[in-house]
Scaffold this active site. Sequence first.
Site, PDB file in Angstrom:
ATOM      1  N   LYS A 121     -34.120  11.179  29.125  1.00 31.85           N
ATOM      2  CA  LYS A 121     -34.032  12.113  27.987  1.00 31.85           C
ATOM      3  C   LYS A 121     -33.037  11.624  26.947  1.00 31.85           C
ATOM      4  CE  LYS A 121     -32.615  15.527  30.585  1.00 31.85           C
ATOM      5  NZ  LYS A 121     -32.642  14.853  31.889  1.00 31.85           N
ATOM      6  N   ARG A 137     -31.712  24.390  30.226  1.00 31.20           N
ATOM      7  CA  ARG A 137     -31.940  23.963  31.606  1.00 31.20           C
ATOM      8  C   ARG A 137     -32.306  25.154  32.485  1.00 31.20           C
ATOM      9  NH1 ARG A 137     -28.441  19.070  31.338  1.00 31.20           N
ATOM     10  NH2 ARG A 137     -28.948  17.719  33.081  1.00 31.20           N
ATOM     11  N   ARG A 175     -27.160   3.570  36.299  1.00 30.95           N
ATOM     12  CA  ARG A 175     -26.753   4.013  34.944  1.00 30.95           C
ATOM     13  C   ARG A 175     -25.277   3.710  34.710  1.00 30.95           C
ATOM     14  NH1 ARG A 175     -28.229   9.824  32.692  1.00 30.95           N
ATOM     15  NH2 ARG A 175     -27.299  10.590  34.616  1.00 30.95           N
ATOM     16  N   ARG A 210     -20.901   7.421  35.924  1.00 28.42           N
ATOM     17  CA  ARG A 210     -20.561   8.842  35.876  1.00 28.42           C
ATOM     18  C   ARG A 210     -20.277   9.372  37.274  1.00 28.42           C
ATOM     19  NH1 ARG A 210     -25.162  11.616  32.202  1.00 28.42           N
ATOM     20  NH2 ARG A 210     -24.868  13.197  33.801  1.00 28.42           N
ATOM     21  N   ARG A 238     -28.578  17.436  42.186  1.00 22.68           N
ATOM     22  CA  ARG A 238     -29.026  17.677  40.803  1.00 22.68           C
ATOM     23  C   ARG A 238     -30.549  17.748  40.737  1.00 22.68           C
ATOM     24  NH1 ARG A 238     -26.221  13.188  37.456  1.00 22.68           N
ATOM     25  NH2 ARG A 238     -27.101  14.301  35.687  1.00 22.68           N
TER      26      ARG A 238
HETATM   27  P1  ADP Z   1     -31.230  11.461  31.251  1.00 19.84           P
HETATM   28  O1  ADP Z   1     -30.621  11.655  29.888  1.00 19.84           O
HETATM   29  O2  ADP Z   1     -32.603  12.041  31.372  1.00 19.84           O
HETATM   30  O3  ADP Z   1     -30.325  11.887  32.371  1.00 19.84           O
HETATM   31  P2  ADP Z   1     -30.848   8.601  30.679  1.00 19.84           P
HETATM   32  O4  ADP Z   1     -31.481   8.459  29.331  1.00 19.84           O
HETATM   33  O5  ADP Z   1     -29.364   8.536  30.756  1.00 19.84           O
HETATM   34  O6  ADP Z   1     -31.434   9.898  31.456  1.00 19.84           O
HETATM   35  O7  ADP Z   1     -31.489   7.448  31.609  1.00 19.84           O
HETATM   36  C1  ADP Z   1     -31.114   7.325  32.988  1.00 19.84           C
HETATM   37  C2  ADP Z   1     -30.948   5.848  33.345  1.00 19.84           C
HETATM   38  O8  ADP Z   1     -32.228   5.203  33.288  1.00 19.84           O
HETATM   39  C3  ADP Z   1     -30.056   5.085  32.369  1.00 19.84           C
HETATM   40  O9  ADP Z   1     -29.346   4.105  33.096  1.00 19.84           O
HETATM   41  C4  ADP Z   1     -31.029   4.446  31.389  1.00 19.84           C
HETATM   42  O10 ADP Z   1     -30.492   3.258  30.809  1.00 19.84           O
HETATM   43  C5  ADP Z   1     -32.235   4.164  32.292  1.00 19.84           C
HETATM   44  N1  ADP Z   1     -33.524   4.281  31.599  1.00 19.84           N
HETATM   45  C6  ADP Z   1     -33.870   5.137  30.607  1.00 19.84           C
HETATM   46  N2  ADP Z   1     -35.154   4.966  30.227  1.00 19.84           N
HETATM   47  C7  ADP Z   1     -35.655   3.982  31.038  1.00 19.84           C
HETATM   48  C8  ADP Z   1     -36.942   3.340  31.178  1.00 19.84           C
HETATM   49  N3  ADP Z   1     -37.998   3.723  30.417  1.00 19.84           N
HETATM   50  N4  ADP Z   1     -37.074   2.390  32.117  1.00 19.84           N
HETATM   51  C9  ADP Z   1     -36.030   2.050  32.910  1.00 19.84           C
HETATM   52  N5  ADP Z   1     -34.797   2.589  32.841  1.00 19.84           N
HETATM   53  C10 ADP Z   1     -34.604   3.548  31.926  1.00 19.84           C
HETATM   54  P1  AMP Z   2     -26.523  15.603  31.627  1.00 18.30           P
HETATM   55  O1  AMP Z   2     -25.577  14.747  30.884  1.00 18.30           O
HETATM   56  O2  AMP Z   2     -27.545  16.269  30.746  1.00 18.30           O
HETATM   57  O3  AMP Z   2     -27.158  14.911  32.816  1.00 18.30           O
HETATM   58  O4  AMP Z   2     -25.660  16.823  32.239  1.00 18.30           O
HETATM   59  C1  AMP Z   2     -24.623  16.582  33.176  1.00 18.30           C
HETATM   60  C2  AMP Z   2     -24.188  17.892  33.816  1.00 18.30           C
HETATM   61  O5  AMP Z   2     -23.659  18.780  32.804  1.00 18.30           O
HETATM   62  C3  AMP Z   2     -25.292  18.705  34.514  1.00 18.30           C
HETATM   63  O6  AMP Z   2     -25.549  18.252  35.832  1.00 18.30           O
HETATM   64  C4  AMP Z   2     -24.678  20.105  34.466  1.00 18.30           C
HETATM   65  O7  AMP Z   2     -23.672  20.260  35.440  1.00 18.30           O
HETATM   66  C5  AMP Z   2     -23.999  20.129  33.094  1.00 18.30           C
HETATM   67  N1  AMP Z   2     -24.925  20.617  32.047  1.00 18.30           N
HETATM   68  C6  AMP Z   2     -25.400  19.914  30.982  1.00 18.30           C
HETATM   69  N2  AMP Z   2     -26.237  20.663  30.240  1.00 18.30           N
HETATM   70  C7  AMP Z   2     -26.303  21.873  30.862  1.00 18.30           C
HETATM   71  C8  AMP Z   2     -27.023  23.086  30.620  1.00 18.30           C
HETATM   72  N3  AMP Z   2     -27.873  23.202  29.573  1.00 18.30           N
HETATM   73  N4  AMP Z   2     -26.838  24.125  31.461  1.00 18.30           N
HETATM   74  C9  AMP Z   2     -26.002  24.024  32.510  1.00 18.30           C
HETATM   75  N5  AMP Z   2     -25.319  22.925  32.821  1.00 18.30           N
HETATM   76  C10 AMP Z   2     -25.458  21.843  32.008  1.00 18.30           C
END
Ligand code: ADP
Ligand code: AMP
Length: 213
Positions: free
Chosen positions: A13, A88, A127, A160, A171
């Site tokens: 995302k 969420r 990541r 992270r 999660r």
């Molecule tokens: P989210 O925001 O949904 O938690 P991220 O955008 O941070 O996810 O992506 C999660 C991990 O996967 C990161 O390390 C990112 O660089 C990697 N990633 C994102 N898109 C792709 C893809 N299409 N193919 C492989 N790895 C990806």
């Molecule tokens: P993210 O960076 O989107 O993966 O979010 C990391 C963490 O932040 C999540 O696992 C939750 O603990 C908290 N968080 C982020 N967005 C929300 C939301 N909309 N509602 C509740 N918790 C959130």
Amino acid sequence: MKIIMLGAPGAGKGTQAKMIAEKFAIPHISTGDIFRANIKNNTPLGQEAKKYMDEGKLVPDELTVKILLDRVAQDDCKNGYVLDGFPRTIPQAEVLDQELTKLNDQIDYAIDVDVPDENIVKRMSGRRACLTCGATYHIEHIPPKQEGICDKCGSELVQRDDDKEETVLNRLKVYHDQTQPLIDYYTKKNILKTVDGTVDMKDVFAAITAILE
Ligand code: ADP
Ligand code: AMP
């Protein structure tokens, strides 16, 4: 244009939201990034949010909704935004809809980046994040030019705290219980678009662009 990104944690995302924000010149708003910035600065909000985030739980709706509504009320959001990680829960989605309705406005698209659970743990363990500028990398799929260093701002990259395997499994459970129902919610509103998130990030982006243009 107002866009919501849906999908499991680690689905991509944030990666896609940043590209959408750049292409359409709208702000990328990540509630997770806002919480992490507060944790880094040791604010009261950060201290409170950390308790939940470290366990892979959601931060309570009251706190999250307030920071999100404050953020979208800012001037730079007038022409739209891409929300990453919000809503969420169904109550979060309902509050957002109510606030937009008051302004005679609405969300245009909810984009679900679809990635099966099997792929998620691997994605999250690889990541690496920049806590200074918010850029995200993957040690195998999307590596930085220099190992451990952010291409964009030169800061050190970190894993992270909530990307450890045990927290990731929590999660994912929280996602299925509390967030996945939003797929139905936005399907009923006729704004849900699903893209395959397992392909290369450029191909995911091409699919999203085809929807938005
Ligand atoms: P989210 O925001 O949904 O938690 P991220 O955008 O941070 O996810 O992506 C999660 C991990 O996967 C990161 O390390 C990112 O660089 C990697 N990633 C994102 N898109 C792709 C893809 N299409 N193919 C492989 N790895 C990806
Ligand atoms: P993210 O960076 O989107 O993966 O979010 C990391 C963490 O932040 C999540 O696992 C939750 O603990 C908290 N968080 C982020 N967005 C929300 C939301 N909309 N509602 C509740 N918790 C959130």
